[in-house]
Design a protein around this motif. Structure first.
Motif, PDB file in Angstrom:
ATOM      1  N   ALA A 185      26.983  23.621 -16.418  1.00  0.00           N
ATOM      2  CA  ALA A 185      28.109  24.931 -15.490  1.00  0.00           C
ATOM      3  C   ALA A 185      29.219  24.512 -15.727  1.00  0.00           C
ATOM      4  CB  ALA A 185      26.998  23.803 -13.986  1.00  0.00           C
ATOM      5  N   THR A 186      29.541  23.552 -16.707  1.00  0.00           N
ATOM      6  CA  THR A 186      31.442  23.791 -16.249  1.00  0.00           C
ATOM      7  C   THR A 186      31.857  24.700 -17.064  1.00  0.00           C
ATOM      8  OG1 THR A 186      31.420  22.727 -19.170  1.00  0.00           O
ATOM      9  CG2 THR A 186      31.102  20.965 -17.371  1.00  0.00           C
ATOM     10  N   THR A 282      13.745  27.604 -16.072  1.00  0.00           N
ATOM     11  CA  THR A 282      13.189  27.858 -15.247  1.00  0.00           C
ATOM     12  C   THR A 282      13.284  27.579 -14.018  1.00  0.00           C
ATOM     13  OG1 THR A 282      11.862  27.162 -17.292  1.00  0.00           O
ATOM     14  CG2 THR A 282      10.236  27.247 -15.761  1.00  0.00           C
ATOM     15  N   TYR A 283      13.240  26.631 -13.436  1.00  0.00           N
ATOM     16  CA  TYR A 283      13.317  26.505 -12.019  1.00  0.00           C
ATOM     17  C   TYR A 283      14.185  26.960 -11.397  1.00  0.00           C
ATOM     18  CZ  TYR A 283       9.991  22.464 -11.856  1.00  0.00           C
ATOM     19  OH  TYR A 283       8.886  21.846 -12.055  1.00  0.00           O
ATOM     20  N   PHE A 284      15.488  27.071 -11.917  1.00  0.00           N
ATOM     21  CA  PHE A 284      17.043  28.035 -11.193  1.00  0.00           C
ATOM     22  C   PHE A 284      16.602  29.782 -10.807  1.00  0.00           C
ATOM     23  CE2 PHE A 284      19.272  24.272 -11.219  1.00  0.00           C
ATOM     24  CZ  PHE A 284      20.143  24.389 -10.418  1.00  0.00           C
ATOM     25  N   ALA A 285      15.820  30.175 -12.127  1.00  0.00           N
ATOM     26  CA  ALA A 285      14.904  31.395 -12.643  1.00  0.00           C
ATOM     27  C   ALA A 285      13.624  31.678 -11.534  1.00  0.00           C
ATOM     28  CB  ALA A 285      14.553  31.675 -13.527  1.00  0.00           C
ATOM     29  N   THR A 486      26.476  27.207  -9.364  1.00  0.00           N
ATOM     30  CA  THR A 486      27.794  26.422 -10.374  1.00  0.00           C
ATOM     31  C   THR A 486      26.874  25.057 -10.019  1.00  0.00           C
ATOM     32  OG1 THR A 486      28.775  28.421 -10.567  1.00  0.00           O
ATOM     33  CG2 THR A 486      29.886  26.228 -11.300  1.00  0.00           C
ATOM     34  N   GLU A 487      27.982  24.276  -9.177  1.00  0.00           N
ATOM     35  CA  GLU A 487      27.850  23.118  -8.958  1.00  0.00           C
ATOM     36  C   GLU A 487      26.301  22.760  -8.520  1.00  0.00           C
ATOM     37  OE1 GLU A 487      28.693  18.915  -8.410  1.00  0.00           O
ATOM     38  OE2 GLU A 487      29.654  20.615  -8.527  1.00  0.00           O
ATOM     39  N   ALA A 488      25.539  22.873  -7.756  1.00  0.00           N
ATOM     40  CA  ALA A 488      23.782  22.422  -8.297  1.00  0.00           C
ATOM     41  C   ALA A 488      23.022  23.072  -9.797  1.00  0.00           C
ATOM     42  CB  ALA A 488      23.519  23.426  -7.613  1.00  0.00           C
ATOM     43  N   LEU A 489      24.060  23.779 -10.353  1.00  0.00           N
ATOM     44  CA  LEU A 489      23.186  23.703 -12.122  1.00  0.00           C
ATOM     45  C   LEU A 489      23.625  22.940 -12.711  1.00  0.00           C
ATOM     46  CD1 LEU A 489      21.760  25.731 -14.003  1.00  0.00           C
ATOM     47  CD2 LEU A 489      23.522  26.912 -14.760  1.00  0.00           C
ATOM     48  N   CYS A 520      14.750  24.780  -5.360  1.00  0.00           N
ATOM     49  CA  CYS A 520      14.137  25.796  -4.718  1.00  0.00           C
ATOM     50  C   CYS A 520      14.498  26.385  -3.206  1.00  0.00           C
ATOM     51  CB  CYS A 520      12.575  26.124  -4.716  1.00  0.00           C
ATOM     52  SG  CYS A 520      11.910  27.545  -4.193  1.00  0.00           S
ATOM     53  N   ASN A 521      15.025  25.320  -2.699  1.00  0.00           N
ATOM     54  CA  ASN A 521      15.494  25.159  -1.061  1.00  0.00           C
ATOM     55  C   ASN A 521      16.950  25.699  -1.180  1.00  0.00           C
ATOM     56  OD1 ASN A 521      17.141  23.413   0.935  1.00  0.00           O
ATOM     57  ND2 ASN A 521      14.512  24.640   1.624  1.00  0.00           N
ATOM     58  N   LEU A 522      17.374  24.871  -2.199  1.00  0.00           N
ATOM     59  CA  LEU A 522      19.303  25.450  -2.042  1.00  0.00           C
ATOM     60  C   LEU A 522      19.476  26.291  -2.540  1.00  0.00           C
ATOM     61  CD1 LEU A 522      21.700  22.335  -3.812  1.00  0.00           C
ATOM     62  CD2 LEU A 522      21.755  25.204  -4.236  1.00  0.00           C
ATOM     63  N   VAL A 523      18.621  26.977  -3.719  1.00  0.00           N
ATOM     64  CA  VAL A 523      19.054  28.600  -4.053  1.00  0.00           C
ATOM     65  C   VAL A 523      18.229  29.455  -3.101  1.00  0.00           C
ATOM     66  CG1 VAL A 523      18.948  30.028  -6.248  1.00  0.00           C
ATOM     67  CG2 VAL A 523      19.564  27.582  -6.078  1.00  0.00           C
TER      68      VAL A 523
END
Length: 605
Positions: A185-186, A282-285, A486-489, A520-523
């Protein structure tokens, strides 16, 4: 636990299980096996939608080589007008006859090159696939389809495919970049770390037609013309990150139709990756999909016990929680030196994993152990069970075994902001030394206005000799969703990358689910439901300084022993401890992930 493991495994793209049904009749079973041997096609092409019998695979590969050779010859003569645009075969059942039809369009065809049968069977070690650089294979613009090939270059042009159903191959290889997931995520979204090559059938991905290797990229005799598959996982990874970022941007701008289309594309692109990158994507999706469709993460009475189970596996799998407990305990132990009665108030009491080590250290203290009082504060269990009492009973048994006088009291609180100093039965500081401990808890108060300030005011009333705090070293509490995403990724890509060396598959999967719940909670959540609001050490230092606290530097002894602790995980390779303004940071390679800090009342410094 092993029976339930499949409930928590992350989504994965693997080949279907071609099991054979059993039958009590041996004759019918033999008949089924004979039919299966006759009709089964190639598994890889079947997965892509192409129905080709295994017996025809050699002929199909040979015809593909013939077709490539003839297309190259015709193109050099400028007679390729009937194939000016990429021709794609969409009918899986006609692949063999389609090749015949294509070959008849060029008359007379040149003699086919010789194909080493060992390559088709995969038995010759000389034909092991190697990781080679190249471009990801995706649909191209029409302008590129008419571009002639360079006559001075032996490698043929790559034919792009517009859908998964249009991909043809006999063999695949995959280049993975687990080290590279730290920099997903840079700003440049380039993975600059060196990549590792992995040839595995369970993670086959983007597939293209056969192509010849350039002489400069092969170390075998140049006369040999081989069918080769080219996959650039690194380039696909960049495309995957671009899709994730574009989806997050669409969510931020409330363009849900675009976000929905992109989140589906992310699932397809994730298949081309392996290891940490695929799991993180997969988790972010999933989290993005929940936000798009407004599906809140499920909550049930099983959630608390599940969270405890996942945390236990995370504790055993990687050093992050152990590092947090060890460094905090070291600061508390040094602050309690010479005290006869000590009291620890734990804001993060869950399973009590932190305190057996401290109790054993106090038992071995020169001059005998002090009287140890522990007050544990934790959230209520959804099933109504008194889990804090159960934890206290187990610690009491340990204290009796090691001859430490022990007192325990558990408090159930939905939020630390509801805590009041009068509830804690504080004793005069001349009689009892108090330490306050918080591990991954204060950031949960940032979603409640004035919550952190309220808790810090209670800590000041307690007047502890030491206040130990462990928090994630990341900025996930900003007002802009895209910045947080972005930071979380970047942050969780690094965490997942560090888990790749875990030897136990069960512990690894459970730890990934533990982190996936945070993602999941963050996004997916907002408002009071979003509790994963991590901030950096500098942000916390500003908060503590404003509330009347001053840093208490952690000693060099804690640094040395923390470094020794890391040697127990992956031989210490990859993990890194750094000292920053008296605080200790644990990171993976160059990325800090968690920070332990210690604080005292400013007047008492």
């Amino acid at each position: 636990m092993k029976r339930d493991l499949h409930q928590f495994q992350t989504p994965d793209t693997r080949f279907p299980n071609h099991g054979t049904a059993t039958n009590t009749s041996s004759s019918s079973k033999d008949k089924m096996m004979m039919v299966k041997e006759e009709d089964d096609g190639d598994e890889l092409l079947a997965m892509l939608g192409y129905k080709v019998k295994s017996s025809e695979m050699a002929e199909v590969a040979l015809k593909l080589e013939q077709l490539e050779t003839m297309m190259g010859n015709v193109q050099e003569d400028g007679l390729l007008s009937n194939l000016a645009t990429d021709t794609v075969h969409y009918n899986p059942s006609e692949l063999y006859s389609w090749l015949d039809n294509m070959l008849t369009e060029f008359n007379p065809p040149p003699p086919p090159p010789e194909i080493n049968s060992s390559f088709l069977t995969g038995t010759a070690s000389d034909y092991d696939l190697k990781a080679i650089p190249g471009n990801a294979i995706y649909a191209r613009s029409s302008s590129s389809s008419n571009q002639p090939c360079d006559n001075n270059n032996n490698s043929k042009r790559l034919k792009s495919c517009s859908s998964p159903d249009s991909m043809l191959t006999t063999t695949t290889t995959l280049t993975t970049a687990t080290e590279s997931t730290r920099s997903m995520a840079t700003e440049s979204t380039r993975f600059t770390e060196s990549t590792r090559s992995m040839a595995t059938e369970s993670t086959r991905s983007m597939i293209i037609e056969s192509t010849r290797l350039n002489e400069s990229t092969r170390s075998v005799p140049t006369e040999s013309t081989r069918s080769m598959v080219l996959v650039d996982s690194q380039e696909n990874g960049v495309r995957l990150v671009h899709a994730l970022m574009a989806c997050a941007e669409a969510v931020q701008s409330n363009d849900l139709s675009l976000a929905e289309a992109l989140v589906k594309q992310i699932g397809f692109l994730a298949v081309s990756q392996a290891g940490a990158m695929r799991k993180v994507a997969t988790y972010f999706a999933e989290a993005l999909a929940r936000r798009i469709y407004r599906l809140s993460p499920p909550r049930s009475h099983v959630d608390h016990s599940l969270s405890d189970t996942l945390q236990t596996h995370f504790y055993e799998t990687c050093p992050y929680l152990k590092f947090a407990h060890f460094t905090a305990n070291q600061a508390i132990l040094e602050a309690f030196e010479g005290k006869k009665r000590v009291h620890v108030i734990d804001f993060s009491m869950s399973q009590g994993l932190q305190w057996p080590a401290l109790m054993q250290a106090l038992a071995l203290r020169e001059g005998g152990p002090p009287v140890f009082r522990l007050t544990g504060i934790g959230p209520p269990a959804a099933d109504g069970s008194d889990h804090l009492h159960e934890v206290g009973c187990k610690l009491a048994q340990l204290a009796e075994a090691i001859h430490v006088e022990f007192e325990y009291r558990g408090f159930v609180a939905s939020s630390l902001a509801d805590l009041d100093a009068t509830m804690l039965e504080l004793r005069p500081s001349e009689t009892e030394a108090v330490a306050v401990n918080s591990v991954f808890e204060l950031h949960k108060l940032l979603g409640r206005t004035g919550g952190v300030e309220k808790v810090l005011s209670v800590v000041k009333e307690i007047k502890p000799v030491i206040f130990t705090v462990v928090e994630q070293e990341s900025s996930h509490n900003g007002p802009v969703f895209l910045d947080r995403f972005t930071e979380a990724l970047h942050y969780y890509s690094t965490l997942f990358d560090s888990l790749e060396g875990v030897p136990s598959s069960q512990d690894k999967v459970m730890s990934e689910v533990y982190l996936g719940k945070q993602i999941c909670n963050l996004v997916a959540c907002e408002g009071a439901d979003r509790v994963e609001r991590h901030e950096t050490l500098s942000q916390w230092a500003n908060r503590f300084g404003t509330s009347g606290f001053a840093p208490a530097h952690l000693g060099s002894n804690a640094f040395k022993q923390a470094s020794m602790l890391l040697a127990l995980f992956n031989g210490g390779e990859g993990y890194r401890v750094e000292e920053s303004n008296g605080c200790l940071m644990l990171g993976w390679h160059t990325r800090p992930l968690i920070t332990t800090s210690a604080w005292k009342l400013a007047a008492a410094r």
